[in-house]
Write an enzyme that holds these catalytic residues in place. Structure first.
Site, PDB file in Angstrom:
ATOM      1  N   ASN A 113       0.735  -1.198   0.121  1.00  0.00           N
ATOM      2  CA  ASN A 113      -0.033  -0.193   0.016  1.00  0.00           C
ATOM      3  C   ASN A 113       0.971   1.259   0.142  1.00  0.00           C
ATOM      4  OD1 ASN A 113      -1.805   2.043   0.418  1.00  0.00           O
ATOM      5  ND2 ASN A 113      -2.473   1.368   2.448  1.00  0.00           N
ATOM      6  N   ARG A 140      -2.880  -2.189  -3.161  1.00  0.00           N
ATOM      7  CA  ARG A 140      -4.057  -1.318  -2.746  1.00  0.00           C
ATOM      8  C   ARG A 140      -4.018  -0.228  -3.990  1.00  0.00           C
ATOM      9  NH1 ARG A 140      -5.918   0.897   2.955  1.00  0.00           N
ATOM     10  NH2 ARG A 140      -8.077   1.850   2.209  1.00  0.00           N
ATOM     11  N   HIS A 142     -12.760   3.128   0.812  1.00  0.00           N
ATOM     12  CA  HIS A 142     -12.705   2.267   1.837  1.00  0.00           C
ATOM     13  C   HIS A 142     -13.387   0.829   1.389  1.00  0.00           C
ATOM     14  CE1 HIS A 142     -12.118   5.709   4.978  1.00  0.00           C
ATOM     15  NE2 HIS A 142     -10.995   4.969   4.878  1.00  0.00           N
ATOM     16  N   ARG A 201      -9.316  15.935   7.485  1.00  0.00           N
ATOM     17  CA  ARG A 201     -10.255  16.173   6.455  1.00  0.00           C
ATOM     18  C   ARG A 201     -11.815  16.868   6.890  1.00  0.00           C
ATOM     19  NH1 ARG A 201      -9.941  10.883   3.449  1.00  0.00           N
ATOM     20  NH2 ARG A 201      -8.042  10.275   4.279  1.00  0.00           N
ATOM     21  N   GLU A 247      -7.638  -4.870   5.648  1.00  0.00           N
ATOM     22  CA  GLU A 247      -7.671  -4.506   4.357  1.00  0.00           C
ATOM     23  C   GLU A 247      -6.440  -5.362   3.636  1.00  0.00           C
ATOM     24  OE1 GLU A 247      -7.970  -0.807   6.072  1.00  0.00           O
ATOM     25  OE2 GLU A 247      -9.166  -0.080   4.473  1.00  0.00           O
TER      26      GLU A 247
END
Ligand code: AMP
Length: 402
Positions: free
Chosen positions: A9, A94, A182, A241, A379
């Site tokens: 990732n 990813r 996600h 964010r 993940e």
């Protein structure tokens, strides 16, 4: 000996990795996980072996990685020293953006790499780094299959009304859509629920609350609506964010305050959220421990946004059979779960405060119409599982069009 899978990732200044053994079980077995952070700044290597200890060291002198290629070489060096018998059969990546077309993981070849590079304009903060990771892995492991797993793929089943904005159709056609992110986490959670409580998949809302945070409405195991949209900025308040914002605010900042696109991007992505609102920290643990009124306000805003989105997503699914809390905050913060679920009896959610405090896996009361789970997401395991399947189907990559 079993084959091994590496998952990667790659971010702007980091590469996260994991090593899995493929023993033939439904889920691959993780044997190590780690990362290099601070590439180009003050790089550090960190890794944890499932059957052993942790290692952490600064990368200095001749070891200092200057690029993703350098960082990957260090990772590969550590893996081959630590697991000399490991035979790498495939690498899973990813990839943040599969654009409007990729709704399943796929083998990456020159042609698909170019298509993915074309999506960089849609995710300029992430996609180029994901691609740099793929290119570096291709150079380090020539001839080994590489599989791209997309964070947007899970959401490609959402209906047009939840996939579009209220703009003229040419914008939708050129790719201005609600992609959602996600997806690998949502897929992992639905796969695990399929094993332990398949009835929960009929009408489900998953709350992935981490440094990045989103929620997803799922019907019959398929994504229906996400709080994230065109970019991972929309929806919930996050670590740094801003989440949902009136586009009029952006026009005001541009027209009245003469802010540039770069300055607005910096404000919305890095200087807002829990950190920007509180002025204390982006980390939920710090805010829960803080006495500052601004920290309390940020927490209230965070929770309020989740509660509003929960009502909205339950309207999409027509009520819920189950909710799942996951992500670093969702799976750890008893405080956030309690405040999100208090007074939600109108929605059929009866919260069990004692079970929540005891960190139980089910935190709804026995008579609750909606079952509430707390689960760890994984993940990397999802990427490894996809990679095994897709790499074995090399002659027929799972390319699907939405
Ligand atoms: P993630 O991005 O999913 O790894 O989540 C990271 C975030 O989870 C951190 O920034 C923390 O805010 C939060 N977190 C981790 N552990 C805890 C905890 N024990 N209590 C509250 N929040 C936590």
């Amino acid at each position: 000996m079993s084959d091994h899978i590496i998952t990667l990732n790659a971010g702007s200044s980091s590469i996260k990795f994991a090593l899995f053994a493929t023993d033939g079980g439904e889920w691959p077995r993780q044997i190590a996980i780690g990362q290099i952070e601070g590439i180009g700044v003050s790089p550090e290597f960190e890794a944890k072996v499932a059957a052993g200890g942790k290692t952490k060291r600064a990368l200095t002198g001749a070891e200092t990685p200057k690029s993703h290629d350098d960082a990957l070489k260090i990772i590969i060096g550590w893996l081959s020293e630590t697991f000399p018998d490991a035979k790498i059969a495939a690498i899973g990546h990813r990839v943040v953006h599969g654009g409007p077309i990729y709704s399943a993981p796929m083998l990456i070849d020159d042609a698909s790499y170019k298509v993915l590079a074309g999506f960089s304009a849609l995710a300029p903060l992430h996609q180029p780094h994901n691609l740099a990771g793929i290119a570096a892995a291709g150079r380090a492991f020539p001839g080994i299959p590489q599989v791209g797993c997309f964070d947007t793929a899970f959401h490609r089943t959402q209906p047009f009304v939840n996939d579009t904005y209220g703009l003229p159709p040419e914008h939708y056609e050129e790719g201005v859509r609600r992609y959602g992110f996600h997806g690998l986490s949502y897929e992992y959670i639905t796969s695990r629920l399929q094993e332990r409580d398949p009835a929960a998949l009929r009408r489900l809302v998953v709350l992935h609350l981490g440094n990045g945070a989103s929620m997803c409405a799922i019907k019959d195991a398929k994504g229906q609506a996400s709080t994230m949209g065109f970019s991972p900025l929309d929806g919930l308040l996050m670590g740094t964010r801003c989440g949902q914002i009136d586009p009029g605010v952006l026009l005001y900042l541009m027209q009245q305050k003469a802010m540039s696109a770069a300055a607005i991007s910096d404000l919305l992505n890095k200087k807002s959220g829990l950190k920007g609102m509180s002025g204390v920290s982006s980390d939920m643990r710090d805010l829960e421990a803080s006495a500052a009124p601004s920290a309390k306000q940020a927490l209230e805003y965070f929770v309020n946004r989740i509660r509003r989105e929960l009502g909205s997503l339950m309207a999409v699914t027509g009520g819920a059979d189950a909710l799942v809390f996951t992500g670093g905050i969702g799976s750890n913060s008893t405080f956030v779960r309690e405040h999100v679920l208090a007074g939600m009896e109108w929605a059929g959610i009866v919260f069990d405060s004692a079970a929540n405090q005891a960190r139980a896996e089910v935190i709804s009361a026995p008579g609750s119409a909606v079952k509430v789970y707390v689960m760890q997401t994984d993940e990397e395991a999802m990427i490894a599982r996809h990679t095994i399947r897709v790499a074995k189907l090399a002659e027929a990559p799972a390319l699907a069009t939405a």
